[in-house]
Design an enzyme around this catalytic site. Structure first.
Site, PDB file in Angstrom:
ATOM      1  N   GLU A   1       0.846  -1.188   0.000  1.00 43.76           N
ATOM      2  CA  GLU A   1       0.000   0.000   0.000  1.00 43.76           C
ATOM      3  C   GLU A   1       0.884   1.241   0.000  1.00 43.76           C
ATOM      4  OE1 GLU A   1      -2.933  -0.114   3.083  1.00 43.76           O
ATOM      5  OE2 GLU A   1      -3.957  -1.855   2.242  1.00 43.76           O
TER       6      GLU A   1
ATOM      7  N   HIS B   1      -8.751   9.991   3.473  1.00 46.61           N
ATOM      8  CA  HIS B   1      -8.398   8.905   2.549  1.00 46.61           C
ATOM      9  C   HIS B   1      -8.585   9.408   1.124  1.00 46.61           C
ATOM     10  CE1 HIS B   1      -8.104   5.038   0.603  1.00 46.61           C
ATOM     11  NE2 HIS B   1      -7.769   4.492   1.760  1.00 46.61           N
TER      12      HIS B   1
ATOM     13  N   ARG C   1      -0.403   8.904   1.899  1.00 48.98           N
ATOM     14  CA  ARG C   1      -1.770   9.347   1.668  1.00 48.98           C
ATOM     15  C   ARG C   1      -1.927  10.864   1.601  1.00 48.98           C
ATOM     16  NH1 ARG C   1      -5.222   5.002   5.344  1.00 48.98           N
ATOM     17  NH2 ARG C   1      -4.984   3.271   3.896  1.00 48.98           N
TER      18      ARG C   1
ATOM     19  N   HIS D   1     -10.979  10.140   7.186  1.00 53.01           N
ATOM     20  CA  HIS D   1     -10.752   8.707   7.359  1.00 53.01           C
ATOM     21  C   HIS D   1     -10.220   8.330   8.732  1.00 53.01           C
ATOM     22  CE1 HIS D   1      -9.999   4.607   6.204  1.00 53.01           C
ATOM     23  NE2 HIS D   1      -8.688   4.717   6.306  1.00 53.01           N
TER      24      HIS D   1
ATOM     25  N   ARG E   1      -0.735   9.065   9.097  1.00 53.52           N
ATOM     26  CA  ARG E   1      -0.637   7.621   9.333  1.00 53.52           C
ATOM     27  C   ARG E   1      -0.193   6.875   8.080  1.00 53.52           C
ATOM     28  NH1 ARG E   1      -4.383   3.158   8.704  1.00 53.52           N
ATOM     29  NH2 ARG E   1      -5.817   4.623   7.716  1.00 53.52           N
TER      30      ARG E   1
END
Length: 553
Positions: A125, A246, A295, A356, A391
Protein backbone atom coordinates in the site's frame (compact mmCIF):
# COMPACT_ATOMS: atom_id res chain seq x y z
CA UNK A 1 -11.75 22.05 36.63
CA UNK A 2 -13.35 18.93 35.15
CA UNK A 3 -16.54 18.84 33.11
CA UNK A 4 -19.46 16.42 32.84
CA UNK A 5 -22.43 15.75 30.59
CA UNK A 6 -24.74 14.39 33.29
CA UNK A 7 -25.74 14.66 36.93
CA UNK A 8 -23.50 12.54 39.21
CA UNK A 9 -26.38 10.37 40.50
CA UNK A 10 -26.76 7.34 38.19
CA UNK A 11 -29.89 5.23 38.26
CA UNK A 12 -27.96 1.98 38.61
CA UNK A 13 -24.43 0.89 39.48
CA UNK A 14 -22.37 -2.16 38.54
CA UNK A 15 -18.85 -3.16 39.61
CA UNK A 16 -15.94 -4.76 37.78
CA UNK A 17 -12.13 -4.70 37.87
CA UNK A 18 -11.45 -3.16 34.45
CA UNK A 19 -13.94 -1.59 32.09
CA UNK A 20 -12.98 -1.49 28.40
CA UNK A 21 -14.93 0.88 26.15
CA UNK A 22 -14.94 -0.23 22.53
CA UNK A 23 -15.28 -3.41 20.48
CA UNK A 24 -12.66 -2.97 17.76
CA UNK A 25 -9.31 -4.72 17.54
CA UNK A 26 -7.85 -2.54 20.31
CA UNK A 27 -10.68 -2.89 22.80
CA UNK A 28 -11.20 -6.62 22.42
CA UNK A 29 -7.46 -7.37 22.44
CA UNK A 30 -7.08 -5.36 25.65
CA UNK A 31 -10.07 -7.11 27.23
CA UNK A 32 -8.82 -10.60 26.38
CA UNK A 33 -5.31 -9.75 27.62
CA UNK A 34 -6.57 -8.41 30.95
CA UNK A 35 -8.78 -11.47 31.41
CA UNK A 36 -5.68 -13.69 31.24
CA UNK A 37 -4.56 -12.06 34.51
CA UNK A 38 -7.74 -13.25 36.19
CA UNK A 39 -9.28 -9.80 36.43
CA UNK A 40 -12.99 -9.22 35.88
CA UNK A 41 -13.57 -7.29 32.68
CA UNK A 42 -16.64 -5.49 31.36
CA UNK A 43 -16.69 -4.50 27.69
CA UNK A 44 -18.93 -1.56 26.85
CA UNK A 45 -19.80 -0.94 23.22
CA UNK A 46 -21.94 1.73 21.63
CA UNK A 47 -23.70 -0.60 19.21
CA UNK A 48 -23.38 -4.37 18.85
CA UNK A 49 -20.16 -6.17 19.77
CA UNK A 50 -19.24 -6.76 16.13
CA UNK A 51 -20.18 -3.26 14.96
CA UNK A 52 -16.97 -1.32 15.68
CA UNK A 53 -14.78 0.49 13.17
CA UNK A 54 -12.43 -2.50 12.76
CA UNK A 55 -14.85 -4.45 10.61
CA UNK A 56 -14.84 -1.69 7.99
CA UNK A 57 -11.07 -1.95 7.43
CA UNK A 58 -10.45 -3.28 3.92
CA UNK A 59 -6.74 -3.08 3.20
CA UNK A 60 -5.10 -5.05 5.98
CA UNK A 61 -2.60 -5.00 8.78
CA UNK A 62 1.03 -4.05 8.21
CA UNK A 63 3.88 -6.11 9.68
CA UNK A 64 7.38 -7.11 8.58
CA UNK A 65 6.56 -10.74 7.82
CA UNK A 66 7.83 -11.05 4.25
CA UNK A 67 11.14 -12.36 3.00
CA UNK A 68 13.77 -9.63 3.06
CA UNK A 69 11.60 -7.26 5.05
CA UNK A 70 12.66 -6.06 8.50
CA UNK A 71 11.15 -4.01 11.35
CA UNK A 72 13.79 -1.37 10.61
CA UNK A 73 12.48 -0.92 7.07
CA UNK A 74 8.92 -0.72 8.40
CA UNK A 75 10.12 1.89 10.91
CA UNK A 76 11.74 3.97 8.16
CA UNK A 77 8.55 4.01 6.06
CA UNK A 78 6.46 4.96 9.10
CA UNK A 79 8.77 7.83 10.06
CA UNK A 80 8.76 9.21 6.50
CA UNK A 81 4.95 9.14 6.36
CA UNK A 82 4.74 10.79 9.79
CA UNK A 83 6.54 13.89 8.47
CA UNK A 84 8.92 14.42 11.35
CA UNK A 85 6.63 14.27 14.38
CA UNK A 86 6.40 10.53 15.08
CA UNK A 87 7.59 9.33 18.48
CA UNK A 88 10.38 7.01 17.34
CA UNK A 89 10.25 4.91 20.51
CA UNK A 90 6.55 4.26 19.91
CA UNK A 91 7.16 3.39 16.26
CA UNK A 92 9.97 1.04 17.23
CA UNK A 93 7.67 -0.74 19.68
CA UNK A 94 5.06 -1.05 16.94
CA UNK A 95 7.30 -2.50 14.25
CA UNK A 96 9.33 -4.84 16.49
CA UNK A 97 6.38 -6.27 18.41
CA UNK A 98 4.05 -6.23 15.41
CA UNK A 99 4.98 -9.50 13.68
CA UNK A 100 4.50 -11.60 16.83
CA UNK A 101 1.30 -9.71 17.65
CA UNK A 102 -0.08 -10.72 14.24
CA UNK A 103 0.92 -14.32 14.91
CA UNK A 104 -0.93 -14.21 18.24
CA UNK A 105 -3.95 -12.86 16.40
CA UNK A 106 -3.77 -15.85 14.06
CA UNK A 107 -3.60 -18.10 17.12
CA UNK A 108 -6.85 -16.51 18.32
CA UNK A 109 -8.51 -17.70 15.10
CA UNK A 110 -7.98 -14.93 12.52
CA UNK A 111 -7.63 -16.55 9.08
CA UNK A 112 -5.58 -14.46 6.65
CA UNK A 113 -5.21 -15.11 2.93
CA UNK A 114 -2.50 -17.63 2.04
CA UNK A 115 -0.94 -19.08 -1.10
CA UNK A 116 -1.27 -22.76 -2.11
CA UNK A 117 1.75 -23.59 0.06
CA UNK A 118 0.08 -22.08 3.12
CA UNK A 119 2.29 -18.98 3.29
CA UNK A 120 0.64 -15.68 4.20
CA UNK A 121 -0.04 -13.52 1.16
CA UNK A 122 1.25 -9.96 1.40
CA UNK A 123 0.30 -6.91 -0.62
CA UNK A 124 1.58 -3.36 -0.77
CA UNK A 125 0.00 0.00 0.00
CA UNK A 126 0.96 3.67 -0.17
CA UNK A 127 4.17 4.68 1.57
CA UNK A 128 5.43 1.09 1.93
CA UNK A 129 8.56 0.08 0.04
CA UNK A 130 7.82 -3.62 0.68
CA UNK A 131 4.87 -5.95 0.35
CA UNK A 132 3.96 -6.26 4.05
CA UNK A 133 0.17 -5.94 4.22
CA UNK A 134 -1.58 -9.03 5.58
CA UNK A 135 -5.16 -9.33 4.31
CA UNK A 136 -8.20 -11.59 4.62
CA UNK A 137 -11.04 -12.34 2.25
CA UNK A 138 -9.29 -10.23 -0.36
CA UNK A 139 -10.48 -6.89 0.99
CA UNK A 140 -12.37 -7.89 4.16
CA UNK A 141 -9.50 -7.93 6.64
CA UNK A 142 -11.24 -5.93 9.35
CA UNK A 143 -14.31 -8.13 9.20
CA UNK A 144 -12.20 -11.26 9.69
CA UNK A 145 -10.24 -9.79 12.60
CA UNK A 146 -13.48 -8.64 14.21
CA UNK A 147 -15.04 -12.09 13.73
CA UNK A 148 -12.12 -13.86 15.40
CA UNK A 149 -11.90 -11.50 18.37
CA UNK A 150 -15.67 -11.39 18.92
CA UNK A 151 -15.74 -15.19 18.96
CA UNK A 152 -12.92 -15.24 21.53
CA UNK A 153 -14.74 -12.72 23.73
CA UNK A 154 -18.06 -14.54 23.54
CA UNK A 155 -16.38 -17.81 24.53
CA UNK A 156 -15.09 -16.31 27.80
CA UNK A 157 -17.81 -16.62 30.45
CA UNK A 158 -15.89 -14.30 32.78
CA UNK A 159 -16.11 -11.36 30.41
CA UNK A 160 -19.24 -9.25 30.78
CA UNK A 161 -20.68 -7.37 27.81
CA UNK A 162 -22.80 -4.21 27.78
CA UNK A 163 -24.02 -3.39 24.27
CA UNK A 164 -25.91 -0.32 23.00
CA UNK A 165 -24.25 1.88 25.61
CA UNK A 166 -22.87 5.40 25.14
CA UNK A 167 -20.16 6.33 27.66
CA UNK A 168 -20.64 9.75 29.20
CA UNK A 169 -18.15 10.75 31.89
CA UNK A 170 -15.17 9.39 33.81
CA UNK A 171 -15.54 8.78 37.55
CA UNK A 172 -12.50 9.34 39.80
CA UNK A 173 -11.61 8.75 43.43
CA UNK A 174 -10.34 11.35 45.91
CA UNK A 175 -6.80 10.99 44.52
CA UNK A 176 -7.90 11.69 40.96
CA UNK A 177 -7.49 8.04 39.87
CA UNK A 178 -10.01 6.63 37.40
CA UNK A 179 -12.72 4.79 39.33
CA UNK A 180 -15.22 3.91 36.60
CA UNK A 181 -17.55 5.78 34.30
CA UNK A 182 -21.14 6.79 33.71
CA UNK A 183 -22.98 5.59 30.63
CA UNK A 184 -26.39 5.52 29.01
CA UNK A 185 -27.68 2.08 28.09
CA UNK A 186 -30.42 1.66 25.52
CA UNK A 187 -32.77 -1.31 25.83
CA UNK A 188 -30.97 -3.39 28.46
CA UNK A 189 -33.93 -3.91 30.79
CA UNK A 190 -32.82 -3.38 34.38
CA UNK A 191 -29.82 -1.37 33.18
CA UNK A 192 -31.77 0.95 30.94
CA UNK A 193 -30.93 4.65 31.12
CA UNK A 194 -28.02 6.39 32.83
CA UNK A 195 -25.94 4.21 35.13
CA UNK A 196 -22.40 3.74 36.36
CA UNK A 197 -19.78 1.03 36.27
CA UNK A 198 -17.22 1.26 39.07
CA UNK A 199 -13.79 -0.13 38.20
CA UNK A 200 -10.15 -0.13 39.22
CA UNK A 201 -9.09 1.07 35.76
CA UNK A 202 -10.71 2.28 32.55
CA UNK A 203 -9.51 1.56 28.99
CA UNK A 204 -10.79 3.79 26.18
CA UNK A 205 -10.87 2.15 22.75
CA UNK A 206 -13.80 4.10 21.34
CA UNK A 207 -12.44 4.67 17.84
CA UNK A 208 -12.26 7.91 15.91
CA UNK A 209 -14.12 11.15 15.30
CA UNK A 210 -14.80 10.94 11.56
CA UNK A 211 -18.43 12.01 11.97
CA UNK A 212 -17.21 15.51 12.76
CA UNK A 213 -17.10 15.93 8.95
CA UNK A 214 -19.95 15.59 6.44
CA UNK A 215 -18.28 12.84 4.38
CA UNK A 216 -16.24 10.13 6.09
CA UNK A 217 -15.38 6.46 5.88
CA UNK A 218 -16.19 6.12 9.61
CA UNK A 219 -19.43 4.49 10.81
CA UNK A 220 -22.15 6.70 12.36
CA UNK A 221 -21.01 5.80 15.90
CA UNK A 222 -17.61 7.52 15.44
CA UNK A 223 -18.53 10.78 17.16
CA UNK A 224 -15.35 11.41 19.16
CA UNK A 225 -16.88 10.17 22.41
CA UNK A 226 -13.60 8.94 23.91
CA UNK A 227 -11.62 12.10 23.20
CA UNK A 228 -14.48 14.25 24.52
CA UNK A 229 -14.78 12.17 27.70
CA UNK A 230 -11.03 12.35 28.30
CA UNK A 231 -10.88 16.12 27.77
CA UNK A 232 -13.77 16.65 30.17
CA UNK A 233 -11.93 14.48 32.72
CA UNK A 234 -8.82 16.67 32.51
CA UNK A 235 -6.71 14.40 30.30
CA UNK A 236 -4.34 15.70 27.64
CA UNK A 237 -4.93 15.18 23.94
CA UNK A 238 -2.30 15.63 21.25
CA UNK A 239 -2.02 16.15 17.49
CA UNK A 240 -5.76 16.67 16.98
CA UNK A 241 -5.10 18.79 13.89
CA UNK A 242 -3.77 15.75 11.99
CA UNK A 243 -6.87 14.15 10.47
CA UNK A 244 -6.11 11.91 7.54
CA UNK A 245 -8.39 12.14 4.53
CA UNK A 246 -8.40 8.91 2.55
CA UNK A 247 -7.67 9.78 -1.08
CA UNK A 248 -9.90 7.19 -2.73
CA UNK A 249 -13.44 7.10 -1.39
CA UNK A 250 -16.23 6.19 -3.77
CA UNK A 251 -17.77 9.46 -4.98
CA UNK A 252 -21.55 9.26 -4.77
CA UNK A 253 -22.39 12.79 -5.83
CA UNK A 254 -21.99 16.33 -4.50
CA UNK A 255 -24.71 15.93 -1.84
CA UNK A 256 -23.41 12.68 -0.36
CA UNK A 257 -23.07 12.79 3.44
CA UNK A 258 -22.28 10.40 6.29
CA UNK A 259 -20.38 7.16 5.89
CA UNK A 260 -19.05 6.72 2.35
CA UNK A 261 -17.77 3.48 0.74
CA UNK A 262 -14.00 3.13 0.89
CA UNK A 263 -11.93 2.02 -2.10
CA UNK A 264 -8.94 0.48 -0.36
CA UNK A 265 -5.40 1.63 -1.00
CA UNK A 266 -4.66 -2.00 -1.77
CA UNK A 267 -6.37 -1.47 -5.14
CA UNK A 268 -3.56 0.94 -6.03
CA UNK A 269 -1.13 -1.45 -4.37
CA UNK A 270 -2.09 -4.04 -6.95
CA UNK A 271 -1.59 -1.60 -9.83
CA UNK A 272 -4.65 0.62 -10.33
CA UNK A 273 -4.01 4.15 -11.63
CA UNK A 274 -5.33 7.55 -10.61
CA UNK A 275 -6.59 9.41 -13.67
CA UNK A 276 -8.70 12.41 -14.65
CA UNK A 277 -11.78 12.25 -16.87
CA UNK A 278 -9.56 12.12 -19.96
CA UNK A 279 -7.71 9.09 -18.60
CA UNK A 280 -4.47 10.99 -17.89
CA UNK A 281 -2.40 9.74 -14.93
CA UNK A 282 -1.57 12.77 -12.77
CA UNK A 283 0.52 11.15 -10.01
CA UNK A 284 3.38 10.22 -12.34
CA UNK A 285 6.33 12.51 -11.62
CA UNK A 286 4.85 13.91 -8.40
CA UNK A 287 6.47 11.27 -6.16
CA UNK A 288 8.85 8.36 -6.64
CA UNK A 289 6.06 5.94 -5.69
CA UNK A 290 3.49 7.53 -8.05
CA UNK A 291 0.02 6.31 -6.95
CA UNK A 292 1.59 4.65 -3.90
CA UNK A 293 2.91 7.86 -2.37
CA UNK A 294 1.89 8.48 1.27
CA UNK A 295 -1.77 9.35 1.67
CA UNK A 296 -1.34 13.04 2.39
CA UNK A 297 0.57 13.49 -0.88
CA UNK A 298 -2.02 11.57 -2.91
CA UNK A 299 -4.92 13.41 -1.27
CA UNK A 300 -3.32 16.79 -1.99
CA UNK A 301 -2.63 15.80 -5.59
CA UNK A 302 -6.24 14.72 -6.14
CA UNK A 303 -7.55 17.91 -4.52
CA UNK A 304 -5.24 20.10 -6.62
CA UNK A 305 -6.32 18.29 -9.78
CA UNK A 306 -9.98 18.78 -8.90
CA UNK A 307 -9.35 22.50 -8.37
CA UNK A 308 -7.47 22.86 -11.64
CA UNK A 309 -10.18 21.09 -13.62
CA UNK A 310 -13.14 22.56 -11.75
CA UNK A 311 -14.60 19.19 -10.81
CA UNK A 312 -15.47 17.46 -7.56
CA UNK A 313 -13.96 14.04 -8.25
CA UNK A 314 -11.22 12.12 -10.06
CA UNK A 315 -11.09 8.47 -11.10
CA UNK A 316 -9.40 5.20 -10.26
CA UNK A 317 -8.64 2.94 -13.23
CA UNK A 318 -8.49 -0.78 -12.48
CA UNK A 319 -10.02 -2.00 -15.72
CA UNK A 320 -6.83 -3.84 -16.63
CA UNK A 321 -7.31 -6.15 -13.59
CA UNK A 322 -10.02 -8.12 -15.36
CA UNK A 323 -13.19 -9.67 -13.92
CA UNK A 324 -11.47 -12.59 -12.19
CA UNK A 325 -9.07 -10.46 -10.18
CA UNK A 326 -11.80 -8.04 -9.11
CA UNK A 327 -13.98 -10.93 -7.94
CA UNK A 328 -11.22 -12.77 -6.07
CA UNK A 329 -9.03 -9.98 -4.69
CA UNK A 330 -11.56 -7.20 -4.09
CA UNK A 331 -15.02 -8.77 -3.72
CA UNK A 332 -16.24 -6.22 -1.16
CA UNK A 333 -15.22 -3.21 -3.24
CA UNK A 334 -16.61 -4.83 -6.40
CA UNK A 335 -19.98 -5.39 -4.72
CA UNK A 336 -20.03 -1.83 -3.38
CA UNK A 337 -19.29 -0.38 -6.81
CA UNK A 338 -21.89 -2.54 -8.52
CA UNK A 339 -24.48 -1.52 -5.92
CA UNK A 340 -23.95 2.08 -7.02
CA UNK A 341 -24.10 1.35 -10.75
CA UNK A 342 -20.36 1.20 -11.41
CA UNK A 343 -18.63 -1.86 -12.89
CA UNK A 344 -14.87 -1.47 -12.23
CA UNK A 345 -14.14 -4.18 -14.81
CA UNK A 346 -15.33 -1.83 -17.56
CA UNK A 347 -15.76 1.57 -15.88
CA UNK A 348 -13.53 4.15 -14.25
CA UNK A 349 -14.32 4.41 -10.53
CA UNK A 350 -15.22 7.97 -9.44
CA UNK A 351 -13.34 8.86 -6.24
CA UNK A 352 -12.76 11.84 -3.95
CA UNK A 353 -11.03 12.29 -0.56
CA UNK A 354 -13.06 11.92 2.64
CA UNK A 355 -12.23 12.03 6.35
CA UNK A 356 -10.75 8.71 7.36
CA UNK A 357 -8.44 8.46 10.37
CA UNK A 358 -7.51 10.66 13.33
CA UNK A 359 -3.76 10.50 13.84
CA UNK A 360 -4.14 12.45 17.09
CA UNK A 361 -6.22 11.68 20.15
CA UNK A 362 -5.91 11.13 23.88
CA UNK A 363 -2.22 11.39 24.69
CA UNK A 364 -0.62 8.20 26.04
CA UNK A 365 2.79 6.86 26.96
CA UNK A 366 4.27 3.60 25.68
CA UNK A 367 2.06 1.62 28.09
CA UNK A 368 -1.15 3.27 26.99
CA UNK A 369 -1.44 5.39 30.14
CA UNK A 370 -3.01 8.82 29.82
CA UNK A 371 -2.29 11.85 32.01
CA UNK A 372 -5.17 10.79 34.30
CA UNK A 373 -4.02 7.90 36.56
CA UNK A 374 -5.87 4.68 35.85
CA UNK A 375 -7.23 5.89 32.50
CA UNK A 376 -5.76 4.13 29.47
CA UNK A 377 -6.38 4.61 25.74
CA UNK A 378 -5.56 2.58 22.62
CA UNK A 379 -6.60 2.42 19.00
CA UNK A 380 -7.77 5.44 17.05
CA UNK A 381 -8.95 7.30 20.17
CA UNK A 382 -5.33 7.42 21.38
CA UNK A 383 -2.30 9.41 20.33
CA UNK A 384 0.61 7.05 20.96
CA UNK A 385 2.96 9.06 18.77
CA UNK A 386 3.12 6.30 16.14
CA UNK A 387 1.39 8.16 13.32
CA UNK A 388 2.88 11.63 13.63
CA UNK A 389 1.41 14.00 11.07
CA UNK A 390 0.13 11.30 8.73
CA UNK A 391 -0.64 7.62 9.33
CA UNK A 392 1.15 5.07 7.17
CA UNK A 393 -1.37 2.80 5.46
CA UNK A 394 -2.47 -0.27 7.47
CA UNK A 395 -0.55 0.76 10.60
CA UNK A 396 -3.78 1.48 12.49
CA UNK A 397 -4.89 -2.12 13.07
CA UNK A 398 -1.33 -2.98 14.10
CA UNK A 399 -1.19 -0.03 16.49
CA UNK A 400 -4.45 -1.09 18.13
CA UNK A 401 -3.17 -4.64 18.48
CA UNK A 402 0.30 -3.83 19.85
CA UNK A 403 -0.68 -1.09 22.28
CA UNK A 404 -3.71 -3.00 23.56
CA UNK A 405 -1.33 -5.83 24.44
CA UNK A 406 0.92 -3.29 26.18
CA UNK A 407 -2.01 -2.00 28.23
CA UNK A 408 -2.97 -5.55 29.21
CA UNK A 409 0.63 -6.23 30.26
CA UNK A 410 0.75 -3.04 32.35
CA UNK A 411 -2.56 -3.79 34.10
CA UNK A 412 -1.44 -7.37 34.73
CA UNK A 413 1.79 -6.15 36.29
CA UNK A 414 -0.04 -3.61 38.45
CA UNK A 415 -2.54 -6.25 39.55
CA UNK A 416 0.20 -8.70 40.51
CA UNK A 417 2.01 -5.95 42.43
CA UNK A 418 -1.13 -5.10 44.39
CA UNK A 419 -1.44 -1.68 42.72
CA UNK A 420 -5.08 -2.07 41.61
CA UNK A 421 -7.12 -1.62 44.79
CA UNK A 422 -10.86 -1.03 44.92
CA UNK A 423 -11.72 2.59 44.19
CA UNK A 424 -14.35 4.77 45.86
CA UNK A 425 -15.94 7.42 43.68
CA UNK A 426 -15.39 10.99 44.85
CA UNK A 427 -18.99 12.19 44.75
CA UNK A 428 -18.07 15.71 45.85
CA UNK A 429 -15.69 16.10 42.92
CA UNK A 430 -18.34 14.80 40.52
CA UNK A 431 -20.82 17.36 41.82
CA UNK A 432 -18.25 20.14 41.54
CA UNK A 433 -17.55 19.40 37.87
CA UNK A 434 -18.90 21.93 35.42
CA UNK A 435 -21.97 20.65 33.56
CA UNK A 436 -21.71 20.99 29.78
CA UNK A 437 -24.73 22.67 28.13
CA UNK A 438 -26.24 20.23 25.66
CA UNK A 439 -26.86 21.44 22.11
CA UNK A 440 -29.93 20.38 20.20
CA UNK A 441 -29.54 17.20 18.10
CA UNK A 442 -29.57 19.21 14.86
CA UNK A 443 -26.27 20.80 15.96
CA UNK A 444 -24.58 17.63 14.67
CA UNK A 445 -25.29 18.56 11.06
CA UNK A 446 -24.25 22.15 11.71
CA UNK A 447 -20.90 21.03 13.18
CA UNK A 448 -20.27 18.76 10.20
CA UNK A 449 -21.04 21.52 7.71
CA UNK A 450 -18.75 24.01 9.47
CA UNK A 451 -15.90 21.52 9.73
CA UNK A 452 -16.09 20.31 6.13
CA UNK A 453 -16.09 23.89 4.83
CA UNK A 454 -13.50 25.33 7.20
CA UNK A 455 -11.19 22.57 8.45
CA UNK A 456 -11.28 19.82 5.83
CA UNK A 457 -8.53 18.91 3.36
CA UNK A 458 -7.76 22.58 2.62
CA UNK A 459 -7.36 24.97 5.56
CA UNK A 460 -6.52 28.62 5.97
CA UNK A 461 -6.71 31.21 8.73
CA UNK A 462 -9.86 32.63 7.16
CA UNK A 463 -11.64 29.30 6.69
CA UNK A 464 -10.85 28.13 10.21
CA UNK A 465 -11.86 31.46 11.73
CA UNK A 466 -15.27 30.99 10.13
CA UNK A 467 -15.48 27.44 11.50
CA UNK A 468 -14.40 28.56 14.98
CA UNK A 469 -16.97 31.37 15.00
CA UNK A 470 -19.75 29.01 13.94
CA UNK A 471 -18.81 26.45 16.59
CA UNK A 472 -18.69 29.16 19.26
CA UNK A 473 -22.18 30.29 18.21
CA UNK A 474 -23.49 26.75 18.63
CA UNK A 475 -21.96 26.59 22.09
CA UNK A 476 -23.49 29.94 23.06
CA UNK A 477 -26.90 28.83 21.81
CA UNK A 478 -26.71 25.70 23.96
CA UNK A 479 -25.68 27.75 27.00
CA UNK A 480 -28.48 30.28 26.46
CA UNK A 481 -31.03 27.51 26.09
CA UNK A 482 -29.79 25.95 29.30
CA UNK A 483 -29.88 29.27 31.22
CA UNK A 484 -33.49 29.76 30.10
CA UNK A 485 -34.24 26.36 31.67
CA UNK A 486 -35.08 24.98 28.23
CA UNK A 487 -32.12 22.62 27.81
CA UNK A 488 -32.03 19.98 25.12
CA UNK A 489 -33.29 16.60 26.25
CA UNK A 490 -30.41 14.52 27.68
CA UNK A 491 -30.37 11.60 25.27
CA UNK A 492 -27.95 9.91 22.87
CA UNK A 493 -28.46 12.41 20.04
CA UNK A 494 -27.77 15.44 22.25
CA UNK A 495 -24.79 13.81 24.01
CA UNK A 496 -23.29 12.90 20.63
CA UNK A 497 -23.83 16.46 19.41
CA UNK A 498 -22.06 17.75 22.54
CA UNK A 499 -19.12 15.41 21.94
CA UNK A 500 -18.83 16.43 18.29
CA UNK A 501 -18.98 20.11 19.22
CA UNK A 502 -16.19 19.70 21.78
CA UNK A 503 -13.82 17.71 19.56
CA UNK A 504 -14.50 20.00 16.59
CA UNK A 505 -13.67 23.05 18.70
CA UNK A 506 -10.48 21.40 19.93
CA UNK A 507 -9.46 20.30 16.42
CA UNK A 508 -9.93 23.77 14.95
CA UNK A 509 -8.06 25.41 17.84
CA UNK A 510 -5.06 23.15 17.24
CA UNK A 511 -5.21 23.57 13.45
CA UNK A 512 -5.30 27.36 13.80
CA UNK A 513 -2.19 27.24 15.97
CA UNK A 514 -0.11 25.09 13.59
CA UNK A 515 0.96 27.73 11.08
CA UNK A 516 2.56 25.40 8.54
CA UNK A 517 1.73 22.56 6.18
CA UNK A 518 2.79 19.16 7.50
CA UNK A 519 1.48 15.69 6.68
CA UNK A 520 -2.29 15.72 6.44
CA UNK A 521 -2.54 19.26 7.87
CA UNK A 522 -2.59 21.46 4.77
CA UNK A 523 -2.56 25.25 5.25
CA UNK A 524 -3.07 27.22 2.03
CA UNK A 525 -1.73 30.33 3.79
CA UNK A 526 1.36 28.49 5.12
CA UNK A 527 2.20 26.06 2.31
CA UNK A 528 5.67 25.07 3.56
CA UNK A 529 6.79 22.75 6.35
CA UNK A 530 8.61 24.60 9.15
CA UNK A 531 10.77 22.22 11.20
CA UNK A 532 12.39 25.01 13.19
CA UNK A 533 9.09 26.12 14.72
CA UNK A 534 6.70 23.20 14.35
CA UNK A 535 8.51 19.88 14.57
CA UNK A 536 6.72 19.19 17.83
CA UNK A 537 3.35 18.17 19.23
CA UNK A 538 0.44 20.43 20.15
CA UNK A 539 -1.15 19.47 23.47
CA UNK A 540 -4.85 20.16 24.01
CA UNK A 541 -6.53 20.47 27.42
CA UNK A 542 -9.91 21.68 28.66
CA UNK A 543 -10.13 23.94 31.71
CA UNK A 544 -12.69 26.27 33.27
CA UNK A 545 -12.13 28.82 30.49
CA UNK A 546 -12.37 26.34 27.62
CA UNK A 547 -9.90 24.72 25.23
CA UNK A 548 -6.19 25.39 25.77
CA UNK A 549 -3.45 24.60 23.23
CA UNK A 550 0.20 24.41 24.23
CA UNK A 551 3.28 23.64 22.16
CA UNK A 552 5.44 20.76 23.41
CA UNK A 553 9.11 21.75 23.85
Amino acid sequence: MTHRLTAPAPGWTATTDVVVVGSGVAGLTAALGVRQAGLRVTVVTKAMLDDGSTRWAQGGIAAALGEGDTPEQHLDDTLVAGAGVCDEAAVRALVTEGPDAVRRLIAKGAAFDTDPAGEILLTREGGHHRRRIVHAGGDATGAEISRALVAAVRSDPGLELVEHALVLDLLTDAEGHAAGLTLHVMGEGQRDGVGAIRAKAVVLATGGMGQVFEATTNPPVSTGDGVALALRAGAEAADLEFVQFHPTVLWLGPEAEGQQPLVSEAVRGEGAYLVDAAGTRFMVGQHELNELAPRDIVTKAITRQMQLQGTDHMYLDGRHFGAEMWAERFPTILASCLAHGIDPVTDLIPIAPAAHHASGGVRTDLHGRTSVPGLYACGEVACTGVHGANRLASNSLLEGLVFAERIAADLTERHQAGELPERSVDVAAARAARTVPLPAPEARAAVQHLMSRGAGVLRSAASMAQAAAGLAALERAAAEQSSEQKPADPRVETWEAANLLLVATALVAAAEQRAETRGCHWREDYPERDDAQWRRHLITTLDADGIRISKEH
